[in-house]
Write an enzyme that holds these catalytic residues in place. Structure first.
Site, PDB file in Angstrom:
ATOM      1  N   GLY A  44       0.853  -1.182   0.000  1.00  0.00           N
ATOM      2  CA  GLY A  44       0.000   0.000   0.000  1.00  0.00           C
ATOM      3  C   GLY A  44       0.888   1.230   0.000  1.00  0.00           C
ATOM      4  O   GLY A  44       2.000   1.196   0.537  1.00  0.00           O
ATOM      5  N   GLN A  49       3.012  10.142   0.775  1.00  0.00           N
ATOM      6  CA  GLN A  49       4.306   9.471   0.979  1.00  0.00           C
ATOM      7  C   GLN A  49       5.295   9.761  -0.149  1.00  0.00           C
ATOM      8  O   GLN A  49       6.495   9.534   0.012  1.00  0.00           O
ATOM      9  CB  GLN A  49       4.112   7.962   1.137  1.00  0.00           C
ATOM     10  CG  GLN A  49       3.358   7.592   2.423  1.00  0.00           C
ATOM     11  CD  GLN A  49       3.204   6.093   2.557  1.00  0.00           C
ATOM     12  OE1 GLN A  49       2.269   5.518   2.016  1.00  0.00           O
ATOM     13  NE2 GLN A  49       4.131   5.467   3.258  1.00  0.00           N
ATOM     14  N   CYS A  92       5.331   0.454   7.831  1.00  0.00           N
ATOM     15  CA  CYS A  92       5.006   1.591   6.970  1.00  0.00           C
ATOM     16  C   CYS A  92       6.266   1.935   6.200  1.00  0.00           C
ATOM     17  O   CYS A  92       7.338   2.045   6.781  1.00  0.00           O
ATOM     18  CB  CYS A  92       4.555   2.782   7.818  1.00  0.00           C
ATOM     19  SG  CYS A  92       4.193   4.245   6.830  1.00  0.00           S
ATOM     20  N   LEU A  93       6.132   2.112   4.890  1.00  0.00           N
ATOM     21  CA  LEU A  93       7.304   2.414   4.064  1.00  0.00           C
ATOM     22  C   LEU A  93       7.952   3.740   4.471  1.00  0.00           C
ATOM     23  O   LEU A  93       9.122   3.968   4.192  1.00  0.00           O
ATOM     24  CB  LEU A  93       6.916   2.452   2.582  1.00  0.00           C
ATOM     25  CG  LEU A  93       6.477   1.103   1.989  1.00  0.00           C
ATOM     26  CD1 LEU A  93       5.936   1.295   0.578  1.00  0.00           C
ATOM     27  CD2 LEU A  93       7.615   0.097   1.991  1.00  0.00           C
ATOM     28  N   HIS A 134      -4.943   1.894   7.153  1.00  0.00           N
ATOM     29  CA  HIS A 134      -3.591   2.462   7.292  1.00  0.00           C
ATOM     30  C   HIS A 134      -3.354   3.539   6.225  1.00  0.00           C
ATOM     31  O   HIS A 134      -2.909   4.648   6.539  1.00  0.00           O
ATOM     32  CB  HIS A 134      -2.569   1.324   7.170  1.00  0.00           C
ATOM     33  CG  HIS A 134      -1.139   1.767   7.201  1.00  0.00           C
ATOM     34  ND1 HIS A 134      -0.281   1.415   8.227  1.00  0.00           N
ATOM     35  CD2 HIS A 134      -0.406   2.526   6.334  1.00  0.00           C
ATOM     36  CE1 HIS A 134       0.916   1.961   7.983  1.00  0.00           C
ATOM     37  NE2 HIS A 134       0.873   2.626   6.843  1.00  0.00           N
ATOM     38  N   GLU A 135      -3.689   3.206   4.977  1.00  0.00           N
ATOM     39  CA  GLU A 135      -3.454   4.175   3.892  1.00  0.00           C
ATOM     40  C   GLU A 135      -4.378   5.377   4.023  1.00  0.00           C
ATOM     41  O   GLU A 135      -3.982   6.519   3.761  1.00  0.00           O
ATOM     42  CB  GLU A 135      -3.629   3.506   2.529  1.00  0.00           C
ATOM     43  CG  GLU A 135      -2.709   2.321   2.263  1.00  0.00           C
ATOM     44  CD  GLU A 135      -1.246   2.582   2.574  1.00  0.00           C
ATOM     45  OE1 GLU A 135      -0.794   3.734   2.446  1.00  0.00           O
ATOM     46  OE2 GLU A 135      -0.553   1.624   2.982  1.00  0.00           O
ATOM     47  N   HIS A 138      -3.032   7.992   6.251  1.00  0.00           N
ATOM     48  CA  HIS A 138      -2.016   8.875   5.654  1.00  0.00           C
ATOM     49  C   HIS A 138      -2.665  10.111   5.031  1.00  0.00           C
ATOM     50  O   HIS A 138      -2.066  11.192   5.029  1.00  0.00           O
ATOM     51  CB  HIS A 138      -1.234   8.130   4.560  1.00  0.00           C
ATOM     52  CG  HIS A 138      -0.105   7.273   5.082  1.00  0.00           C
ATOM     53  ND1 HIS A 138       0.967   7.795   5.772  1.00  0.00           N
ATOM     54  CD2 HIS A 138       0.122   5.939   4.990  1.00  0.00           C
ATOM     55  CE1 HIS A 138       1.813   6.804   6.089  1.00  0.00           C
ATOM     56  NE2 HIS A 138       1.325   5.671   5.628  1.00  0.00           N
TER      57      HIS A 138
END
Ligand code: NI
Length: 166
Positions: A44, A49, A92-93, A134-135, A138
């Protein structure tokens, strides 16, 4: 299309509330998000990001099992959340090396606009429900740290910041 650099926390753009897309053409952004997500590799990725403060994210929860199923999610709304919650470790990236135990609704109903401009709605369960929440966070400027009880948040943030280059 292009793989773009992924911002890491605490970049202030990761704490910003993103703007609705409305009718804007986000096809290039969506392609870049997918390219960047697959290259990372992740399941994701949200527009902030890569520094674009618009309400767009991509997810593909099955490609690592050999069955790619990319979704481009524009202007999402969580229209229902199950009362039942689950807690599980989330990476998380933008927070490399950290797994945070975040409590989320087990299932959600998500409405969004797809790349063709259609409004669609789907009930998500299992990992897809967690990934979408989660996304979605963001887009509101929230990361996993923001979903933790204060004691866990402090300890995990300190461990992460100790490893950051100064
Ligand atoms: Ni993330």
């Amino acid at each position: 299309m292009a793989v773009r650099p992924i911002l890491t926390w605490p970049d202030p753009r990761l704490s910003a509330r993103c703007d609705p897309v409305g009718g804007a053409d986000v096809s290039v952004l969506a392609a870049d998000l997918l390219d960047t997500m697959y290259a990372a590799p992740g399941r994701g990725l949200a527009a902030p990001q890569i520094g674009v403060l618009m309400r767009v994210f991509v997810m593909d929860v099955t490609w690592k099992d050999g069955t790619p199923a990319p979704r481009v999610v524009i202007d999402p709304q969580i229209v229902w959340r199950s009362d039942e919650t689950v807690v599980g470790p989330e990476g998380c990236l933008s927070i490399p090396g950290v797994l945070a135990d975040v409590r989320r609704a087990r299932d959600i109903r998500l409405a969004w606009t797809d790349l063709a401009g259609r409004r669609v709605e789907e009930t998500l369960t299992g990992f897809a429900a967690i990934c979408a929440q989660h996304e979605y966070d963001h887009l509101d400027g929230l990361v996993t740290f923001d979903r933790l009880p204060p004691d866990q948040r402090g300890a995990l943030m300190a461990a992460y910041q100790d490893r950051l280059p100064s």
